[in-house]
Write a protein that holds these residues in place. Sequence first.
Motif: not given
Length: 350
Positions: A130-151
């Motif tokens: 099985g597996g265990g969930k980290v409650i407060q975790s999340s993810r950044v859409d890295v490609l989208g974030f940097f593309k949008a910010f740089h643009q």
Amino acid sequence: MMHVDYLIVGDGYAGVFFAHQLIKNKKSFRLFSAGKRAASHISAGACNPVILSRFNKIWKHQELMNYLPIAFSEVSEYLGKNYLLDQPVVRVFHDEAERNTWLEKAHSDKLSHEISDKVLELHHVNNPYGGGKVIQSSRVDVLGFFKAFHQYLEEQGVMIKESFNYQLLDAQQKTYGEISFDKIVFAEGVKVKDNPYFGTAPVVPNKGHRLSISIDEILDPYIISKKHFLVKMSEEDVYYGGTNDKLGDGTEQVEQKSVDDLVGNLEDLYPHHYRVNQVLVAQRATVPDRRPIIGRHNSLHDFYIFNGLGARGALNGSFFSKMLYDFIENNGMIFPEADVQRFYLSNKML
């Protein structure tokens, strides 16, 4: 001659999050982008308050996790989208002993708010324990974030797409070519070794490999962690990595041993057919004491460093950008453990 409040050198998490603080506070700036791939740009974007190899909280975990959604919400006001995704980390247990340790920690005061005591069964990877969930975790859409910010920076006319040339910098007059400035922030990652002002900072390049793969099966909707991260970044790109090659050769050349290790670990976790589309390599900026390096130069008081974010670029970058800005503009404090002064005082920097 053009005048700006700030120059920023670097376009990874440190550079763009400090640019965000300047945008938010209506400061003028120019950001230098060499246009080269940085570790930030190919990261998984996992934002996780727990060190999964030891089941301990990261340093200053609550402060970092609390500010992360605030920073991305602020950025979304001008990028038009929030790139912080509600996609938690799930740790796949190696064996029964690890599962028992997880459950024990989940019921303790130390981690009861960070990890779940529910054992999950994932459907598309090998997970007999099985597996265990980290409650407060999340993810950044890295490609989208940097593309949008740089643009956005390009559209605003504040990004200079060239490598920073130290020979054009006059430290006494505070000019760079035809630009005069009040303050400069070096957020260069491992390139700091070439910096004549902060080059002795103890930033250690840590080479990381990651695979970009394609799969035909559905993947469980988590950041799946077992030795490395397995996560769907887009329809075309499933991320697996990244390695932590402390004894790498100092270049961004692909090392076959690291690739072989990744493939072996992936096949142990993922039982279905996959195709490797690309192997990506970059150097993380790490520090021996595992704390960022931020603060003011010892003698050039308008020169600042923002470096050493390590594998937690989004978490450290968002939080410490505000701390550095408040230090510069509002006489705020810097955590002593992250202040560059710790190296000046111990004579580890000249």
